[in-house]
Enzyme design. Sequence first.
Site, PDB file in Angstrom:
ATOM      1  CB  SER A 145      -0.890   0.008   1.253  1.00 31.02           C
ATOM      2  OG  SER A 145      -1.524   1.260   1.435  1.00 31.02           O
ATOM      3  CE1 TYR A 158      -4.360  -2.017   5.090  1.00 35.14           C
ATOM      4  CE2 TYR A 158      -3.545   0.195   4.630  1.00 35.14           C
ATOM      5  CZ  TYR A 158      -4.031  -1.021   4.180  1.00 35.14           C
ATOM      6  OH  TYR A 158      -4.179  -1.242   2.827  1.00 35.14           O
TER       7      TYR A 158
END
Length: 277
Positions: A145, A158
């Site tokens: 990501s 995350y």
Amino acid sequence: MPRIDFATQTVLITGASSGIGAAFAHALAARGSDVILVARRRDRLERLAAELRQMHGISATPIAQDLGTSTAGEDLRSEVERAGLRVTAVINNAGFGSFGHFVDEDPERLAQELAVDVTGPVQLSRAFLPGLIAAGSGFLINVASMSAYAPTPRMAVYGAAKAFVLSFTESLWAESRAAGVTVFALSPGATSTEFNAVVGTDDATAGARMRTPEQVVDTALTHLQRRRPGPSVIDGAGNALGAWLVTVLPRRLVAGAMYWVTDPARRRAATEGAGMP
């Protein structure tokens, strides 16, 4: 001549029931690849598998499995072997996030987040990469990501998980490149998927302009077909520029800026036309 003959591939895709995973399934099936679709929602997997078979005449096998267990990699490999399938490529796409100050987060949800986002890619890579290396072909794509490139306040776990995936995969690239296997990390930014719905707020993508899952997949498959693919690729020129900027700016400045960017009050004020703080 393309590096990868997709018509000879059987690609295992996790998180395949929607979003980027489903887009990978469509794109690969359209190129003639057989696919193994893995996610928790069996009904969605079966519908997608039927659609791909009808549209492209390929083999599509749905496997419903929770990837947050301590034996997910070996369990999935055993399931694939029982089905009589030989995996030639793997796309580790499954993952989810949470939003809020770390001290307010549910410890059980954080543990599950780490299990799926960190332990899952490690287990599945360990389960299937040796077979790819033994065959001297195929590919492994781990989805990281843009959050991997900078501190991510309000999504601390995350962001750290995706930073792990990026570092882990780039290490695998170095270890595997002489074996004829293509390994790299794919880093999307904000993408039109169910990510925000699972997190529970649109603040998770901070109002960023969305890319489509199809654009993300096109970035990955273009990189895959390069003569010498590097250890990672970022989807979107703007995202690539942002990743470069955080390498030249002081970490204190980056962390503070990201705290401001992810502030829900800032987004509300901007939406209401009250101006930026």
